[in-house]
Design an enzyme around this catalytic site. Structure first.
Site, PDB file in Angstrom:
ATOM      1  N   ASP A 104      16.187  -9.035  27.773  1.00 20.84           N
ATOM      2  CA  ASP A 104      15.557 -10.180  27.114  1.00 20.84           C
ATOM      3  C   ASP A 104      16.593 -11.292  26.908  1.00 20.84           C
ATOM      4  O   ASP A 104      17.799 -11.028  26.885  1.00 20.84           O
ATOM      5  CB  ASP A 104      15.017  -9.771  25.731  1.00 20.84           C
ATOM      6  CG  ASP A 104      13.927  -8.721  25.844  1.00 20.84           C
ATOM      7  OD1 ASP A 104      13.307  -8.625  26.915  1.00 20.84           O
ATOM      8  OD2 ASP A 104      13.722  -7.995  24.850  1.00 20.84           O
TER       9      ASP A 104
HETATM   10  N1  URA Z   1      14.374  -3.309  25.556  1.00 17.77           N
HETATM   11  C1  URA Z   1      14.118  -4.474  24.938  1.00 17.77           C
HETATM   12  O1  URA Z   1      13.280  -4.533  24.048  1.00 17.77           O
HETATM   13  N2  URA Z   1      14.793  -5.546  25.319  1.00 17.77           N
HETATM   14  C2  URA Z   1      15.739  -5.535  26.296  1.00 17.77           C
HETATM   15  O2  URA Z   1      16.330  -6.572  26.591  1.00 17.77           O
HETATM   16  C3  URA Z   1      15.997  -4.321  26.925  1.00 17.77           C
HETATM   17  C4  URA Z   1      15.304  -3.205  26.543  1.00 17.77           C
END
Ligand code: URA
Length: 235
Positions: A104
């Site tokens: 993310d």
């Molecule tokens: N899980 C998440 O919620 N975000 C990420 O960036 C990676 C795994």
């Protein structure tokens, strides 16, 4: 074995004609020996090729470890945000680079950037079950019940059943999570299913590959062969 001129053309040094001229003018060495014949054959994966004393990356594919900072999107292009590809320095940059798997925008830590589609597929395919390890800072401290729920396999708020995962309580409001799938926002959704909020998330490991602690946020370096293999060997 490939021709030297062909390798240099594929690395963007110049056109076939330009490259042949460069080689004949004694500017190129292979494994520290001057080579003046464009048709000279070598193994691009094993030999070191230099142009005017500078080492060229002649390998077919490149595998880069990035310590992703918050604020960058895991994409090759984006109209609004900066992308992780923009963090690749010129000396490692090639056309066709993309992030192998997504983090993310606000997640930090270990990310691999490559131009090798097959490798990225192996890494991200749910069938291969490559374990990914994250460190999460939370709004609450998880309980032993949460650990058991992760072990059993969380059912998300939308009804999706997840594979068993590992949750380790590290300290007050901090936990380590190991998952072997990569669903969208997976870690955040897993904690949400247990009524917790992720305040900060960092990926520490992919398979047996650990984020280099000397790599400052936003920096990249090439993976060694051993590191590349570690991804698929160990948890
Ligand atoms: N899980 C998440 O919620 N975000 C990420 O960036 C990676 C795994």
């Amino acid at each position: 074995m490939e021709r030297l001129d062909k390798i240099l053309v594929s690395q963007g040094v110049g056109s076939r004609k330009e490259v042949q001229k460069i080689i004949r003018s004694k500017r190129v060495s292979v494994d520290s020996k001057l080579v003046t014949k464009p048709e000279f054959k070598l193994d691009a994966e094993l030999s070191e090729v230099t142009l005017d004393g500078q080492t060229l990356n002649t390998k077919k594919h490149i595998y880069i470890m990035l310590n992703k900072p918050s604020g960058f999107v895991s994409a090759t292009e984006d109209n609004l945000s900066r992308t992780v590809i923009e963090l690749v320095p010129d000396e490692l940059y090639r056309r066709g680079l993309f992030p192998a798997g997504r983090l993310d925008k606000d997640t930090e830590g270990l990310m691999i950037i490559t131009d090798d589609g097959d490798f990225a597929h192996r890494l991200t395919s749910p069938k291969n079950h490559v374990w990914k390890t994250y460190l999460a800072e939370l709004d609450k401290t998880p309980t032993d019940e949460d650990v058991k729920a992760f072990e059993k396999g969380i059912i998300l708020e939308d009804g999706t059943s997840l594979l068993p995962a590992e949750l380790e309580i590290v300290s007050d409001k901090t936990a380590r999570v190991r998952i072997r799938e990569g669903k969208f926002h997976q870690v955040k959704k897993m904690f949400a299913a247990r009524s917790m909020r992720v305040m900060y998330l960092r990926r520490e490991k992919i398979g047996g590959l650990v984020l280099d602690s000397n790599l400052t946020k936003g920096s990249c370096r090439e993976l060694t062969n051993t590191e590349k293999e570690a991804i698929f060997v160990v948890k």
